[in-house]
Write an enzyme that holds these catalytic residues in place. Structure first.
Site, mmCIF file in Angstrom:
data_model
loop_
_atom_site.group_PDB
_atom_site.id
_atom_site.type_symbol
_atom_site.label_atom_id
_atom_site.label_comp_id
_atom_site.label_asym_id
_atom_site.label_seq_id
_atom_site.Cartn_x
_atom_site.Cartn_y
_atom_site.Cartn_z
ATOM 1 N N ARG A 104 -19.637 10.600 -1.915
ATOM 2 C CA ARG A 104 -20.074 10.321 -0.741
ATOM 3 C C ARG A 104 -21.185 9.002 -0.728
ATOM 4 N NH1 ARG A 104 -19.742 15.673 -0.728
ATOM 5 N NH2 ARG A 104 -18.698 16.468 1.306
ATOM 6 N N ARG A 157 -14.272 8.158 1.851
ATOM 7 C CA ARG A 157 -14.145 8.030 0.571
ATOM 8 C C ARG A 157 -12.804 8.359 0.165
ATOM 9 N NH1 ARG A 157 -16.788 13.487 -2.677
ATOM 10 N NH2 ARG A 157 -16.642 14.670 -0.740
ATOM 11 N N ASP A 188 -14.465 1.909 19.331
ATOM 12 C CA ASP A 188 -14.122 1.398 18.030
ATOM 13 C C ASP A 188 -14.105 -0.110 17.585
ATOM 14 O OD1 ASP A 188 -12.839 2.881 15.273
ATOM 15 O OD2 ASP A 188 -12.320 0.646 15.262
ATOM 16 N N GLY A 240 -11.675 6.695 14.433
ATOM 17 C CA GLY A 240 -10.938 7.117 13.388
ATOM 18 C C GLY A 240 -10.348 8.392 13.246
ATOM 19 N N ASN A 241 -10.183 9.060 12.122
ATOM 20 C CA ASN A 241 -9.877 10.439 12.120
ATOM 21 C C ASN A 241 -10.940 11.532 12.602
ATOM 22 O OD1 ASN A 241 -7.306 9.982 10.737
ATOM 23 N ND2 ASN A 241 -8.197 9.944 8.802
ATOM 24 N N ASN A 267 -21.527 1.608 4.565
ATOM 25 C CA ASN A 267 -21.630 2.252 5.623
ATOM 26 C C ASN A 267 -23.303 2.002 6.448
ATOM 27 O OD1 ASN A 267 -19.011 3.133 5.811
ATOM 28 N ND2 ASN A 267 -19.468 5.041 5.080
ATOM 29 N N ASN A 290 -21.073 8.970 6.128
ATOM 30 C CA ASN A 290 -21.636 8.951 4.799
ATOM 31 C C ASN A 290 -22.185 7.977 4.160
ATOM 32 O OD1 ASN A 290 -21.442 12.109 4.323
ATOM 33 N ND2 ASN A 290 -19.004 11.839 4.352
ATOM 34 N N ARG A 309 -16.996 25.880 5.663
ATOM 35 C CA ARG A 309 -16.087 25.931 4.229
ATOM 36 C C ARG A 309 -16.593 27.029 3.325
ATOM 37 N NH1 ARG A 309 -16.451 19.522 3.469
ATOM 38 N NH2 ARG A 309 -14.640 19.172 4.654
ATOM 39 N N HIS A 353 -25.795 16.916 1.845
ATOM 40 C CA HIS A 353 -24.240 16.996 2.042
ATOM 41 C C HIS A 353 -23.742 16.271 1.055
ATOM 42 C CE1 HIS A 353 -20.633 17.363 4.111
ATOM 43 N NE2 HIS A 353 -20.573 15.924 4.243
HETATM 44 N N1 LIG Z 1 -20.998 14.178 7.875
HETATM 45 C C1 LIG Z 1 -19.811 14.829 7.507
HETATM 46 O O1 LIG Z 1 -19.653 15.990 7.414
HETATM 47 C C2 LIG Z 1 -18.403 14.014 7.648
HETATM 48 C C3 LIG Z 1 -17.071 14.525 7.604
HETATM 49 C C4 LIG Z 1 -16.027 13.679 7.742
HETATM 50 C C5 LIG Z 1 -16.075 12.343 7.398
HETATM 51 N N2 LIG Z 1 -17.678 11.698 7.372
HETATM 52 C C6 LIG Z 1 -17.651 10.299 7.379
HETATM 53 O O2 LIG Z 1 -17.486 9.759 8.487
HETATM 54 C C7 LIG Z 1 -16.926 8.389 8.524
HETATM 55 C C8 LIG Z 1 -15.673 8.363 9.357
HETATM 56 O O3 LIG Z 1 -14.450 9.072 8.655
HETATM 57 P P1 LIG Z 1 -13.135 8.896 9.269
HETATM 58 O O4 LIG Z 1 -12.302 9.947 8.220
HETATM 59 O O5 LIG Z 1 -12.935 9.018 10.713
HETATM 60 O O6 LIG Z 1 -12.816 7.426 8.908
HETATM 61 P P2 LIG Z 1 -11.720 6.199 9.620
HETATM 62 O O7 LIG Z 1 -11.445 5.179 8.666
HETATM 63 O O8 LIG Z 1 -10.634 7.225 9.926
HETATM 64 O O9 LIG Z 1 -12.300 5.871 10.893
HETATM 65 C C9 LIG Z 1 -13.642 5.181 10.657
HETATM 66 C C10 LIG Z 1 -13.599 4.419 12.160
HETATM 67 O O10 LIG Z 1 -14.869 3.670 11.997
HETATM 68 C C11 LIG Z 1 -14.354 2.452 12.790
HETATM 69 N N3 LIG Z 1 -15.560 1.211 12.374
HETATM 70 C C12 LIG Z 1 -15.839 0.892 11.291
HETATM 71 N N4 LIG Z 1 -16.891 0.145 11.814
HETATM 72 C C13 LIG Z 1 -17.152 0.095 13.114
HETATM 73 C C14 LIG Z 1 -18.396 -0.435 13.932
HETATM 74 N N5 LIG Z 1 -19.147 -1.380 13.254
HETATM 75 N N6 LIG Z 1 -18.372 -0.237 15.088
HETATM 76 C C15 LIG Z 1 -17.250 0.799 15.446
HETATM 77 N N7 LIG Z 1 -16.456 1.231 14.806
HETATM 78 C C16 LIG Z 1 -16.294 1.002 13.628
HETATM 79 C C17 LIG Z 1 -13.087 2.002 11.992
HETATM 80 O O11 LIG Z 1 -12.258 0.938 12.645
HETATM 81 C C18 LIG Z 1 -12.341 3.236 11.828
HETATM 82 O O12 LIG Z 1 -11.502 3.582 13.107
HETATM 83 C C19 LIG Z 1 -16.972 8.064 7.009
HETATM 84 O O13 LIG Z 1 -18.069 7.539 6.427
HETATM 85 C C20 LIG Z 1 -16.735 9.752 6.475
HETATM 86 O O14 LIG Z 1 -17.212 9.627 5.128
HETATM 87 C C21 LIG Z 1 -18.632 12.710 7.393
HETATM 88 O O1 LIG Z 2 -15.739 14.670 1.834
HETATM 89 C C1 LIG Z 2 -16.255 13.736 2.532
HETATM 90 O O2 LIG Z 2 -16.248 12.519 2.010
HETATM 91 C C2 LIG Z 2 -16.164 13.763 3.954
HETATM 92 C C3 LIG Z 2 -17.123 14.729 4.464
HETATM 93 O O3 LIG Z 2 -18.443 14.639 3.986
HETATM 94 C C4 LIG Z 2 -16.626 16.056 4.300
HETATM 95 O O4 LIG Z 2 -17.305 16.854 3.702
HETATM 96 O O5 LIG Z 2 -15.546 16.456 4.375
#
Ligand SMILES: NC(=O)c1ccc[n+]([C@@H]2O[C@H](COP(=O)([O-])OP(=O)(O)OC[C@H]3O[C@@H](n4cnc5c(N)ncnc54)[C@H](O)[C@@H]3O)[C@@H](O)[C@H]2O)c1
Ligand SMILES: O=C(O)C[C@H](O)C(=O)O
Length: 311
Positions: free
Chosen positions: A88, A82, A32, A9-10, A95, A120, A151, A175
């Site tokens: 989160r 989220r 994925d 994903g993103n 998750n 998260n 940040r 976090h």
């Molecule tokens: N720790 C951090 O600093 C931080 C920063 C940004 C995002 N995040 C977290 O990262 C996660 C992903 O965010 P995103 O924006 O990429 O979301 P997103 O929805 O763009 O991508 C998530 C991907 O996971 C895939 N997925 C779901 N279940 C799966 C599985 N069992 N096996 C393989 N793939 C699977 C989905 O199909 C999707 O493509 C979220 O939980 C977000 O909160 C954490």
């Molecule tokens: O804010 C979120 O939910 C995603 C990530 O943990 C972040 O800090 O960007």
């Protein structure tokens, strides 16, 4: 060197893009569950190679863990992000199950890998990965503090009107919107304490903006951020694969450091080829100690919720 990123994903795809572009690994596997999605992202990234000049091989697979075999590092970004107005912590119900099954699958094919947890609520997902796999604590690293620190440095740079790379600063603790601790007292502009340039009021605002940095972006974007998170993961992976031994705030298992036990929480770590090679137990003042203890309590409470979710 081979890196697998679970979740295309993103964040996962951005991370693959930065790792390739910077030549951090020779091979990147994006995995994925969405049919064809990782394949598409990988092909799109590969088609940048001739324009940006990298030679990393990027492949995408739909849930085929055999292609991830012998990865040096596996990044877990699978799970839901989220939406505006959410915390989160509210993501834990969905998750936790995803993360648990993903780490089990990873280890079948890469038993010696180092896992970087991104999904998260990240501190709790890191703890879950550690407890459910029984891996040694140096091989499970939660990514959050490095992003929060980026940040913090960005907001300081805006307040000072000076380049972020001339500013150093670190965020420790959980976090979460209320659990992170920007270490304002220790932040500096080329070694000079930022308090020599910015008022207490401005510094308080910088810290408050940092803490809700992710929520602010979620409000603006409608989903959580990905450019800085992807770049932060790549920075961390680089320090592991290239044994750079950078000091990075990461969520790791603590055993007595900062007066805490049996949680994963953000602390400064030396990150090298063995993963977490050292935790730097810096001297906090009384206020920072109290904030850290409060943050740890919140993280511990969230970990408790795992018991009923995974029961
Ligand atoms: N720790 C951090 O600093 C931080 C920063 C940004 C995002 N995040 C977290 O990262 C996660 C992903 O965010 P995103 O924006 O990429 O979301 P997103 O929805 O763009 O991508 C998530 C991907 O996971 C895939 N997925 C779901 N279940 C799966 C599985 N069992 N096996 C393989 N793939 C699977 C989905 O199909 C999707 O493509 C979220 O939980 C977000 O909160 C954490
Ligand atoms: O804010 C979120 O939910 C995603 C990530 O943990 C972040 O800090 O960007």
């Amino acid at each position: 060197m081979k890196v697998t990123i679970v979740g295309a994903g993103n964040v996962g795809a951005t991370c693959a893009d930065v790792i390739s572009y910077r030549g951090i690994a020779s091979e990147v596997v994006l995995l994925d569950i969405k049919e064809g999605f990782a394949e598409g992202k990988a092909l799109d990234i590969m088609q940048c190679a001739t324009d940006t000049g990298f030679n990393t091989r990027v492949i995408g697979v739909t849930n085929d863990y055999s292609k991830t075999a012998d990865s040096d590092v596996v990044v877990v970004t699978s799970g839901i992000p989220r939406k505006p107005g959410m915390t989160r912590e509210e993501l834990i119900g969905i998750n936790a199950g995803i993360v648990k099954s993903v780490v089990e699958n990873i280890l079948k094919y890469s038993p010696d890998t180092i896992i970087v947890m991104v999904s998260n609520p990240m501190d709790t997902m890191t703890y879950l990965a550690l407890k459910s796999t029984g891996l040694p604590k140096n091989r499970i690293i939660g990514m959050g503090g490095i992003l929060d620190s980026s940040r913090f440095r960005t907001y300081l740079s805006l307040a000072l009107d000076k380049p972020a790379n001339d500013i150093s600063g670190m965020v420790i603790g959980g976090h979460g919107d209320t659990t992170m601790i920007p270490l304002t007292r220790l932040a500096s502009y080329n070694g000079i304490p930022v308090s020599q340039f910015l008022s207490e009021e401005v510094l308080k605002k910088v810290a408050a903006d940092t803490m809700v940095g992710g929520a602010t972006l979620t409000g603006l974007l409608g989903t959580s951020a990905w450019y800085a998170p992807g770049a932060s993961v790549a920075f961390l992976v680089d320090s592991i694969l290239n044994d750079q031994k950078r000091m990075i705030a990461c969520s790791v298992y603590v055993e007595g450091e900062y007066g805490q036990n049996d949680i994963c929480i953000g602390v400064p770590c030396i990150i090298g080829k063995n993963g977490v090679e050292e935790i730097i137990d810096i001297q906090l003042n009384d206020n920072e100690k109290a904030l850290f203890a409060k943050s740890a309590d919140a993280v511990r409470t969230m970990n408790e919720a795992l018991k009923s979710i995974l029961a």
